[in-house]
Write an enzyme that holds these catalytic residues in place. Structure first.
Site, PDB file in Angstrom:
ATOM      1  N   GLU A 123       0.304  -1.457   5.492  1.00 20.82           N
ATOM      2  CA  GLU A 123       1.288  -1.021   6.480  1.00 20.82           C
ATOM      3  C   GLU A 123       0.990   0.388   6.949  1.00 20.82           C
ATOM      4  O   GLU A 123       1.272   0.734   8.099  1.00 20.82           O
ATOM      5  CB  GLU A 123       2.696  -1.089   5.865  1.00 20.82           C
ATOM      6  N   ASP A 163       0.811  -1.208   0.000  1.00 19.14           N
ATOM      7  CA  ASP A 163       0.000   0.000   0.000  1.00 19.14           C
ATOM      8  C   ASP A 163       0.846   1.260   0.000  1.00 19.14           C
ATOM      9  O   ASP A 163       2.031   1.241   0.349  1.00 19.14           O
ATOM     10  CB  ASP A 163      -0.945   0.014   1.201  1.00 19.14           C
TER      11      ASP A 163
END
Length: 412
Positions: free
Chosen positions: A174, A83
């Site tokens: 994350e 991400d």
């Protein structure tokens, strides 16, 4: 595939983390992360000799490169995250420019200036990845994925390079509390590992925050102004008084280096009820526990002052300092291997404390000691994010060197 084209290909997939979906327990929180995972899996399958290639329903991608030598060697893992941060949600329009000095005009009124980024002078006459000024570059953490995948490509195309067992994993989300790493929870995946999730070339992280948070809900009593005297209990003012109990200089904007803080992160509500979110951070266990106790005592003092129903609160841990898990033989081996790999590539190691969290903190707590290697990028979470191509190549070279030094036994 060239590492340049590999990285640019990853940036074309929008993998912005979705905070609301993540809070609702959806993983990955955005469809682009699953799309990027599928691309990575297809690239892994195209490399000869990789095994155990898996794309889990929650977006996590894993694969194994079996050892090609007979020595009894430890298994090493390399991690990246799929991400990108939610500061900017638009698609990335990245390009590679040849930097000859001076400010970099990105477009749309955005400029990377030498005044604000003096390290640009170190990259004169290098090719640099930049955005068009409307989005993040996404080198946090697609540069890590590109560096790791390029290292795998090198090893799988040249069987003469001796190596032990190597594992890779790419996890989602994350950027909102290390959710993907927490879901990974596979302590026997490797003996030790490395994330690639810090900035400029040479940086190395072996400590980060001990981190937690508090949610305090202030319970007031609404009343009409005609009869509010003695009846109205304004929860907003209660929250204001509560915040004033905290040391003003122990905030993110007034601290640096290894100084901890309290961050009044979010405040919302009305006179009847107000919710305050506080981030609690410290590098030492003792300092972190002290800060939690301070919040607890502040809550108790308010209960004594305003009554036992004036507030409710919850204090919870989020992640630990990775250094808590590196002070053992396997952790020290991981640190020494990284030091040797940097030196072998002519890179000066710049050990820095990370004033934030990264997946390695969770992996370490779950049994895989995991310090953090540079990606080469600068200005994470900003439209001014940029990545010198030689720095990206250097990150991949460090990964390869760690792997080969394990096989050589040259890690003393």
């Amino acid at each position: 595939m060239d590492i340049k084209d590999r990285f640019l290909g990853y940036t074309k997939i929008n993998t912005t983390t979705n905070q609301k979906a993540g809070a609702a327990g959806i993983m990955p929180s955005s469809p682009g992360q699953m799309e990027l995972g599928k691309l990575i899996v297809s690239e892994l399958k195209a490399m000869a000799g990789l095994t155990d290639i898996e794309h889990r329903d929650n977006g996590i991608v894993t694969a194994t490169l079996p050892a090609n030598c007979t020595a009894n060697l430890p298994t090493v893992a390399f991690f990246g995250h799929l991400d990108t941060s939610s500061e900017h949600t638009g698609d990335t329009h990245a390009s590679l420019i040849h930097y000859q000095g001076g400010d970099i005009e990105l477009g749309h009124g955005a400029t990377i200036t030498v005044e604000d980024n003096p390290e640009l002078n170190d990259y004169r006459d290098q090719d640099i990845f930049v955005t068009d000024g409307t989005s993040l570059l996404g080198a946090d953490d697609k540069a890590a994925i590109a560096a790791i995948m390029h290292a795998l490509q090198t090893l799988t195309t040249d069987p003469s390079i001796k190596h032990g067992e190597v594992k890779v994993a790419f996890v989602p989300d994350e950027e909102q509390g290390l959710l993907g790493a927490s879901a990974f929870n596979t302590p026997d995946f490797a003996d030790f590992g490395y994330t690639l999730d810090c900035c400029g070339i040479g940086e190395f992280v072996k400590e980060n925050w001990n981190a937690g948070g508090a949610v305090i809900t202030f319970h007031g009593q609404s009343a009409h102004p005609m009869n509010s005297k003695g009846n109205l209990k304004n929860s907003l003012l209660m929250a204001h008084d509560f915040i004033s109990l905290f040391p003003r200089l122990e905030t993110p904007e007034n601290t640096e280096g290894r100084e901890g803080y309290y961050w009044m992160k979010k405040l919302e509500g009305n006179s009847a009820q107000t919710v305050l979110n506080i981030d609690i951070r410290d590098f030492t266990k003792e300092g972190y526990e002290h800060r939690k106790v301070f919040v607890e005592k502040a809550c108790q003092s308010f209960l004594n002052l305003y009554g036992e129903k004036c507030l409710s609160y919850k204090i919870a841990d989020r992640y630990e300092n990775v250094s808590n898990y590196l002070d053992n033989d396997i952790g020290q081996q991981a640190l020494q291997l990284a030091q040797n790999a940097y030196e072998s590539n002519g890179i000066d190691m710049k050990v820095i404390p990370m004033r934030g969290g990264y997946d390695g903190a969770v992996f370490s707590a779950n049994g895989i000691p995991c310090p953090n290697i540079f990606t080469g990028a600068h200005n994470f979470h900003s439209i001014n994010e940029y990545l010198p191509l030689p720095s990206l190549i250097a990150a991949s070279n460090v990964v390869q060197t760690i792997i080969t030094k394990i096989a050589e036994g040259n890690n003393q």
